[in-house]
Write an enzyme that holds these catalytic residues in place. Sequence first.
Site, PDB file in Angstrom:
ATOM      1  N   THR A 123       0.823  -1.207   0.000  1.00  0.00           N
ATOM      2  CA  THR A 123       0.000   0.000   0.000  1.00  0.00           C
ATOM      3  C   THR A 123       0.861   1.261   0.000  1.00  0.00           C
ATOM      4  O   THR A 123       1.985   1.259   0.520  1.00  0.00           O
ATOM      5  CB  THR A 123      -0.908  -0.022   1.247  1.00  0.00           C
ATOM      6  OG1 THR A 123      -1.501   1.254   1.417  1.00  0.00           O
ATOM      7  CG2 THR A 123      -0.125  -0.339   2.519  1.00  0.00           C
ATOM      8  N   ASP A 124       0.284   2.348  -0.498  1.00  0.00           N
ATOM      9  CA  ASP A 124       0.987   3.642  -0.431  1.00  0.00           C
ATOM     10  C   ASP A 124       1.083   4.159   1.008  1.00  0.00           C
ATOM     11  O   ASP A 124       1.874   5.062   1.296  1.00  0.00           O
ATOM     12  CB  ASP A 124       0.290   4.685  -1.323  1.00  0.00           C
ATOM     13  CG  ASP A 124      -1.183   4.909  -1.010  1.00  0.00           C
ATOM     14  OD1 ASP A 124      -1.725   4.249  -0.098  1.00  0.00           O
ATOM     15  OD2 ASP A 124      -1.808   5.761  -1.683  1.00  0.00           O
ATOM     16  N   GLU A 125       0.275   3.568   1.904  1.00  0.00           N
ATOM     17  CA  GLU A 125       0.260   4.072   3.289  1.00  0.00           C
ATOM     18  C   GLU A 125       1.574   3.844   4.035  1.00  0.00           C
ATOM     19  O   GLU A 125       1.776   4.426   5.105  1.00  0.00           O
ATOM     20  CB  GLU A 125      -0.869   3.412   4.078  1.00  0.00           C
ATOM     21  CG  GLU A 125      -2.224   3.760   3.542  1.00  0.00           C
ATOM     22  CD  GLU A 125      -3.348   3.391   4.488  1.00  0.00           C
ATOM     23  OE1 GLU A 125      -3.070   3.103   5.669  1.00  0.00           O
ATOM     24  OE2 GLU A 125      -4.495   3.407   4.053  1.00  0.00           O
ATOM     25  N   TYR A 159      -2.121  -0.759  11.054  1.00  0.00           N
ATOM     26  CA  TYR A 159      -2.231  -1.415   9.738  1.00  0.00           C
ATOM     27  C   TYR A 159      -1.049  -1.063   8.844  1.00  0.00           C
ATOM     28  O   TYR A 159      -0.346  -1.938   8.330  1.00  0.00           O
ATOM     29  CB  TYR A 159      -3.543  -1.013   9.033  1.00  0.00           C
ATOM     30  CG  TYR A 159      -3.514  -1.277   7.544  1.00  0.00           C
ATOM     31  CD1 TYR A 159      -3.478  -2.581   7.046  1.00  0.00           C
ATOM     32  CD2 TYR A 159      -3.482  -0.221   6.617  1.00  0.00           C
ATOM     33  CE1 TYR A 159      -3.423  -2.827   5.680  1.00  0.00           C
ATOM     34  CE2 TYR A 159      -3.427  -0.461   5.250  1.00  0.00           C
ATOM     35  CZ  TYR A 159      -3.390  -1.770   4.780  1.00  0.00           C
ATOM     36  OH  TYR A 159      -3.316  -2.013   3.430  1.00  0.00           O
ATOM     37  N   LYS A 163       2.089  -3.374   7.317  1.00  0.00           N
ATOM     38  CA  LYS A 163       2.389  -3.537   5.890  1.00  0.00           C
ATOM     39  C   LYS A 163       3.827  -3.081   5.604  1.00  0.00           C
ATOM     40  O   LYS A 163       4.542  -3.716   4.824  1.00  0.00           O
ATOM     41  CB  LYS A 163       1.405  -2.738   5.026  1.00  0.00           C
ATOM     42  CG  LYS A 163      -0.010  -3.251   5.007  1.00  0.00           C
ATOM     43  CD  LYS A 163      -0.187  -4.627   4.373  1.00  0.00           C
ATOM     44  CE  LYS A 163       0.093  -4.672   2.900  1.00  0.00           C
ATOM     45  NZ  LYS A 163      -0.273  -5.996   2.303  1.00  0.00           N
TER      46      LYS A 163
HETATM   47  P1  NAD Z   1      -9.689  -7.388   2.065  1.00  0.00           P
HETATM   48  O1  NAD Z   1      -9.730  -7.147   3.530  1.00  0.00           O
HETATM   49  O2  NAD Z   1     -10.903  -7.115   1.249  1.00  0.00           O
HETATM   50  O3  NAD Z   1      -9.294  -8.920   1.790  1.00  0.00           O
HETATM   51  C1  NAD Z   1      -8.286  -9.572   2.496  1.00  0.00           C
HETATM   52  C2  NAD Z   1      -8.399 -11.070   2.211  1.00  0.00           C
HETATM   53  O4  NAD Z   1      -7.323 -11.726   2.920  1.00  0.00           O
HETATM   54  C3  NAD Z   1      -9.717 -11.693   2.707  1.00  0.00           C
HETATM   55  O5  NAD Z   1     -10.226 -12.560   1.732  1.00  0.00           O
HETATM   56  C4  NAD Z   1      -9.294 -12.472   3.949  1.00  0.00           C
HETATM   57  O6  NAD Z   1     -10.117 -13.604   4.214  1.00  0.00           O
HETATM   58  C5  NAD Z   1      -7.870 -12.866   3.594  1.00  0.00           C
HETATM   59  N1  NAD Z   1      -7.038 -13.114   4.785  1.00  0.00           N
HETATM   60  C6  NAD Z   1      -6.902 -12.323   5.885  1.00  0.00           C
HETATM   61  N2  NAD Z   1      -6.073 -12.926   6.758  1.00  0.00           N
HETATM   62  C7  NAD Z   1      -5.647 -14.082   6.198  1.00  0.00           C
HETATM   63  C8  NAD Z   1      -4.764 -15.117   6.611  1.00  0.00           C
HETATM   64  N3  NAD Z   1      -4.139 -15.065   7.798  1.00  0.00           N
HETATM   65  N4  NAD Z   1      -4.561 -16.148   5.781  1.00  0.00           N
HETATM   66  C9  NAD Z   1      -5.198 -16.233   4.578  1.00  0.00           C
HETATM   67  N5  NAD Z   1      -6.047 -15.285   4.149  1.00  0.00           N
HETATM   68  C10 NAD Z   1      -6.273 -14.223   4.942  1.00  0.00           C
HETATM   69  O7  NAD Z   1      -8.437  -6.583   1.550  1.00  0.00           O
HETATM   70  P2  NAD Z   1      -8.217  -5.785   0.175  1.00  0.00           P
HETATM   71  O8  NAD Z   1      -8.721  -4.413   0.344  1.00  0.00           O
HETATM   72  O9  NAD Z   1      -8.672  -6.621  -0.930  1.00  0.00           O
HETATM   73  O10 NAD Z   1      -6.621  -5.698   0.162  1.00  0.00           O
HETATM   74  C11 NAD Z   1      -5.845  -6.759  -0.388  1.00  0.00           C
HETATM   75  C12 NAD Z   1      -4.379  -6.405  -0.336  1.00  0.00           C
HETATM   76  O11 NAD Z   1      -4.151  -5.211  -1.061  1.00  0.00           O
HETATM   77  C13 NAD Z   1      -3.862  -6.123   1.081  1.00  0.00           C
HETATM   78  O12 NAD Z   1      -2.571  -6.665   1.178  1.00  0.00           O
HETATM   79  C14 NAD Z   1      -3.833  -4.618   1.184  1.00  0.00           C
HETATM   80  O13 NAD Z   1      -2.840  -4.197   2.083  1.00  0.00           O
HETATM   81  C15 NAD Z   1      -3.483  -4.250  -0.240  1.00  0.00           C
HETATM   82  N6  NAD Z   1      -3.942  -2.925  -0.682  1.00  0.00           N
HETATM   83  C16 NAD Z   1      -5.254  -2.561  -0.529  1.00  0.00           C
HETATM   84  C17 NAD Z   1      -5.691  -1.333  -1.026  1.00  0.00           C
HETATM   85  C18 NAD Z   1      -7.133  -0.897  -0.918  1.00  0.00           C
HETATM   86  O14 NAD Z   1      -7.468   0.200  -1.335  1.00  0.00           O
HETATM   87  N7  NAD Z   1      -8.038  -1.715  -0.392  1.00  0.00           N
HETATM   88  C19 NAD Z   1      -4.769  -0.482  -1.653  1.00  0.00           C
HETATM   89  C20 NAD Z   1      -3.425  -0.886  -1.768  1.00  0.00           C
HETATM   90  C21 NAD Z   1      -3.038  -2.117  -1.294  1.00  0.00           C
HETATM   91  O1  DAU Z   2      -4.178   3.854   0.404  1.00  0.00           O
HETATM   92  C1  DAU Z   2      -4.394   2.483   0.334  1.00  0.00           C
HETATM   93  C2  DAU Z   2      -5.232   2.017   1.503  1.00  0.00           C
HETATM   94  O2  DAU Z   2      -6.569   2.446   1.247  1.00  0.00           O
HETATM   95  C3  DAU Z   2      -5.188   0.506   1.710  1.00  0.00           C
HETATM   96  O3  DAU Z   2      -3.885   0.140   2.075  1.00  0.00           O
HETATM   97  C4  DAU Z   2      -6.176   0.058   2.791  1.00  0.00           C
HETATM   98  O4  DAU Z   2      -6.202  -1.350   2.866  1.00  0.00           O
HETATM   99  C5  DAU Z   2      -7.551   0.573   2.428  1.00  0.00           C
HETATM  100  O5  DAU Z   2      -8.476   0.242   3.451  1.00  0.00           O
HETATM  101  C6  DAU Z   2      -7.521   2.082   2.215  1.00  0.00           C
HETATM  102  O6  DAU Z   2      -7.245   2.765   3.472  1.00  0.00           O
HETATM  103  P1  DAU Z   2      -8.030   4.101   3.903  1.00  0.00           P
HETATM  104  O7  DAU Z   2      -7.929   4.217   5.371  1.00  0.00           O
HETATM  105  O8  DAU Z   2      -7.632   5.232   3.046  1.00  0.00           O
HETATM  106  O9  DAU Z   2      -9.524   3.650   3.444  1.00  0.00           O
HETATM  107  P2  DAU Z   2     -10.968   3.797   4.117  1.00  0.00           P
HETATM  108  O10 DAU Z   2     -11.944   3.295   3.103  1.00  0.00           O
HETATM  109  O11 DAU Z   2     -11.036   3.220   5.470  1.00  0.00           O
HETATM  110  O12 DAU Z   2     -11.139   5.368   4.239  1.00  0.00           O
HETATM  111  C7  DAU Z   2     -10.964   6.262   3.135  1.00  0.00           C
HETATM  112  C8  DAU Z   2     -11.065   7.664   3.646  1.00  0.00           C
HETATM  113  O13 DAU Z   2     -12.422   7.940   4.059  1.00  0.00           O
HETATM  114  C9  DAU Z   2     -10.222   7.944   4.861  1.00  0.00           C
HETATM  115  O14 DAU Z   2      -9.708   9.275   4.777  1.00  0.00           O
HETATM  116  C10 DAU Z   2     -11.194   7.850   6.038  1.00  0.00           C
HETATM  117  C11 DAU Z   2     -12.480   8.313   5.432  1.00  0.00           C
HETATM  118  N1  DAU Z   2     -13.732   7.722   5.953  1.00  0.00           N
HETATM  119  C12 DAU Z   2     -13.814   6.376   6.080  1.00  0.00           C
HETATM  120  C13 DAU Z   2     -14.978   5.784   6.493  1.00  0.00           C
HETATM  121  C14 DAU Z   2     -15.082   4.282   6.640  1.00  0.00           C
HETATM  122  C15 DAU Z   2     -14.831   8.545   6.195  1.00  0.00           C
HETATM  123  O15 DAU Z   2     -14.774   9.795   6.070  1.00  0.00           O
HETATM  124  N2  DAU Z   2     -15.998   7.964   6.599  1.00  0.00           N
HETATM  125  C16 DAU Z   2     -16.132   6.611   6.751  1.00  0.00           C
HETATM  126  O16 DAU Z   2     -17.231   6.148   7.102  1.00  0.00           O
END
Ligand code: NAD
Ligand code: DAU
Length: 343
Positions: A123-125, A159, A163
């Site tokens: 992630t960019d975080e 989180y 990562k």
């Molecule tokens: P998500 O929470 O939707 O899915 C995570 C999946 O991992 C689920 O299916 C869960 O059952 C599985 N999992 C969790 N713990 C596990 C374990 N111990 N063993 C096997 N499986 C397990 O997450 P996502 O949003 O799809 O993110 C996927 C990946 O992408 C993560 O590594 C996250 O850090 C990265 N990422 C997410 C975003 C975003 O915007 N959501 C952006 C950049 C990177």
């Molecule tokens: O940048 C990549 C990341 O993006 C991933 O690594 C994470 O897995 C993914 O969950 C996401 O993280 P954020 O914390 O940015 O996503 P989230 O959807 O939780 O929140 C997005 C923004 O919206 C954040 O600034 C918080 C805000 N927010 C979130 C929720 C759930 C609100 O204002 N209201 C809400 O109800």
Amino acid sequence: MMKNIIVTGGAGFIGSNFVHYVVNNHPEVNITVLDKLTYAGNRANLAGLPADRVNLVVGDIADAELVDKLVKNADAVVHYAAESHNDNSLIDPSPFIQTNIIGTYTLIEACRKYGVRFHHVSTDEVYGDLPLREDLPGHGEGEGEKFTPESRYQPSSPYSSSKASSDLLVRAWVRSFGLKATISNCSNNYGPYQHIEKFIPRQITNILSGIKPKLYGTGKNVRDWIHTNDHSRAVWTILTKGKIGETYLIGADGEKNNKEVLELILQEMGQSKDAYEMVKDRPGHDLRYAIDSSKLRSELGWEPKFTNFEDGLRDTINWYKDNKSWWKDEKAEVEAKYTANGH
Ligand code: NAD
Ligand code: DAU
């Protein structure tokens, strides 16, 4: 040749979109999904995929025996599995440490033993946050700084620090053990199959449930949105064309603040622009993310295809409207947890 790949977390949001992408675009590839099916994993995300090409193994990435058995016969591991939600990590960090750090360690140990190609999805975080453009000298003229592969690691939450830890393990295994790995750090994804705890689907399903959308803090925090299909294509490009040991940043120039995104959702769903509630801010809330993806574009030739955020958002809203059975049973529980924490 990538014939048999393992996709960890392939029943989650981004992982399942990647599995669909590979099935639809690379007919020569068979996929083993290794997923623990936590609250965020869902078998339904893989429904309809051909059983002779996609096999779901329900298990933990930190289970060394299981991982060894699966990795032994694979050509590559694409590692998505993680605890992914910042708010959850602020309530209980322990599963984040276990899955994101110990789980990644378990996978890279197996990959090093069998010389298997590893792609680490991150992630960019890990880079912390950037100042808002409006707070920069010149008040928003110009784009301001963006994250690059050289940016300093300074994660803010349990989180993002878990990562960051996993990224550093992968980097060290490349250097010390010759692990055949690449890393990608992507910005915020949106699209179908995203868990309703996350910002965009939470607000869409709130409106569909007659609940007011909730905005944290001032709503000025900026996220750099990318459609998850563009992320999938970028990961495939890196897996097949990326240089071992390299880190690639994935982003689609999609910066928007949370208030802007919420207003677009409200507008698209026929609500008034101010039909939302301001709620308690997230502790340590990162201000702004912005990705410089020029390395991925110039070295590997990737370009995003979903460049119109409004169109992608409309499709996403329609997906949640058309798939109520996918989310409605969980809605009350997710909202109750948020309410208990002031969000
Ligand atoms: P998500 O929470 O939707 O899915 C995570 C999946 O991992 C689920 O299916 C869960 O059952 C599985 N999992 C969790 N713990 C596990 C374990 N111990 N063993 C096997 N499986 C397990 O997450 P996502 O949003 O799809 O993110 C996927 C990946 O992408 C993560 O590594 C996250 O850090 C990265 N990422 C997410 C975003 C975003 O915007 N959501 C952006 C950049 C990177
Ligand atoms: O940048 C990549 C990341 O993006 C991933 O690594 C994470 O897995 C993914 O969950 C996401 O993280 P954020 O914390 O940015 O996503 P989230 O959807 O939780 O929140 C997005 C923004 O919206 C954040 O600034 C918080 C805000 N927010 C979130 C929720 C759930 C609100 O204002 N209201 C809400 O109800």
